[in-house]
Design an enzyme around this catalytic site. Structure first.
Site, short mmCIF file in Angstrom:
data_model
loop_
_atom_site.label_atom_id
_atom_site.label_comp_id
_atom_site.label_asym_id
_atom_site.label_seq_id
_atom_site.Cartn_x
_atom_site.Cartn_y
_atom_site.Cartn_z
N CYS A 144 0.82 -1.21 0.00
CA CYS A 144 0.00 0.00 0.00
C CYS A 144 0.85 1.26 0.00
CB CYS A 144 -0.94 -0.01 1.19
SG CYS A 144 -0.11 -0.16 2.80
N HIS A 283 -1.83 1.57 7.22
CA HIS A 283 -2.20 1.49 5.80
C HIS A 283 -1.90 2.80 5.09
CE1 HIS A 283 -4.12 -0.15 2.32
NE2 HIS A 283 -5.20 0.62 2.38
N ASN A 304 -8.00 4.39 -2.24
CA ASN A 304 -7.40 3.16 -1.75
C ASN A 304 -6.75 2.41 -2.92
OD1 ASN A 304 -6.68 1.17 0.06
ND2 ASN A 304 -8.75 0.54 0.57
#
Length: 337
Positions: A144, A283, A304
């Site tokens: 990520c 994240h 995302n």
């Protein structure tokens, strides 16, 4: 597979003996085959029970949460997606922001200074001005951080040079280990920016495509898509400064606490979970704007890297001006181009 045995196992795991729960379990099990077909899922005989148990528990969680949403107790909806079958321990492996990786390194960043007497708009969405590439998918690799870093650099490069170029996350996964990153086992966006600066660029996505696993570095200076001259950190925990930064500078790399089933199964709405921490960040994502919902208040627009089938076409709106919810403003930065 003996579904009666599975029914008993799931009931034991949930550890609640009630007729209502039994009905919920049975209803969830009946949806399993449709879920596998809808999301093109295939499992070995030995592993299917594990994923089915996770799916059943998640279905029950979705149903209970959405009941509260209909009653006005929650500001967002949850729903099935391509990761709704993941046991929670596997889900957490998607969250590859590793704050501890940077604790021993000397910071080489600049500090954000808001322009004097700046007035920023009430709403900003950089997707409307061609500074944001399509939603990407990191797969089951904890990369990520790489997607967050490329997203910020893609935006800065487009803002300065007028051309939006998709950059290579795989380049960062494979080649930035000397800067403290660990490929699919996690990393930090600032350390990715340092690598890009010292390496004099990162390759384009087209020339160095994403594989979703750790591989040997094969950076090619002839296919560089963008470069940076360093990076800027915004004041830790200051949502107003972050608002000014995203309004005046463009998309920004941020780290958040995504370690909750509510995040895994987010579907739409303004995300607020009282369990979400402003410090326990795990994240890396991309902040692309902000706005205000007439019913549920201020929010951040966050990109995302779990594909367009997750959330609001790959995005989530996170509550804004609610005590730095989920840590949106705790570790935010952008590269200098």
């Amino acid at each position: 597979m003996n579904r009666f045995i599975l029914l008993a196992l799931v009931a034991a795991v949930v550890a609640v003996n009630s007729a209502k729960l039994s009905r919920q379990i049975e209803s969830a099990i009946e949806k399993w085959d449709d879920y596998k077909e809808d999301f093109d899922k295939e499992y070995s005989e030995s592993e299917e029970q594990t994923y089915m148990e996770a799916f059943v528990k998640n279905m029950i969680h979705i149903e209970n949460h959405n009941r509260d949403h209909r009653l006005g107790r929650k500001t967002f909806e949850m729903g099935l997606n391509h990761i709704a079958d993941l046991p929670f321990s596997q889900y957490r492996k998607l969250n590859g922001y590793r704050r501890l990786f940077g604790d021993s390194r000397i910071k080489n960043s600049s500090s954000f200074l808001a322009p004097f007497n700046v007035q920023v708009p009430d709403e900003v969405d950089w997707r409307d001005t061609h500074l944001v590439t399509d939603v990407k998918n990191q797969g089951m690799c904890g990369s990520c951080w790489a997607f967050s870093a490329t997203g910020a650099l893609e935006g800065q490069h487009a803002r300065k040079l007028g051309q939006l170029v998709s950059l290579s996350e795989q380049n960062l996964v494979d080649c930035s280990t000397k800067y403290g990153n660990h490929g699919c086992n996690g990393g930090l966006m600032d350390q990715a920016f340092e690598y890009i600066r010292d390496n004099h660029g990162v390759d384009t996505e087209e020339s160095y495509p994403y594989k979703g696993r750790d591989m040997k570095c094969h950076f090619n200076k002839k296919t560089v898509g963008a470069d940076d001259k360093g990076y800027v950190d915004t004041p830790e925990g200051d949502e107003e400064q972050l608002k000014i930064a995203v309004a005046t500078q463009g998309p920004i790399s941020i780290a958040i606490d995504a370690g909750h089933r509510s995040f895994q199964l987010y579907k739409k709405g303004v995300y607020y979970d009282e369990e979400c921490s402003s410090e326990e960040l795990d994240h890396g994502v991309l902040l692309v704007g902000y706005g205000t919902d007439p019913e549920h208040g201020d929010y951040w627009i966050v990109k995302n890297s779990w594909g367009a089938g997750w959330g609001e076409k790959g995005y989530i709106r996170i509550a804004r001006n609610r005590n730095n919810h989920c840590g949106v403003a705790t570790k935010a930065s952008y590269p200098l181009v």
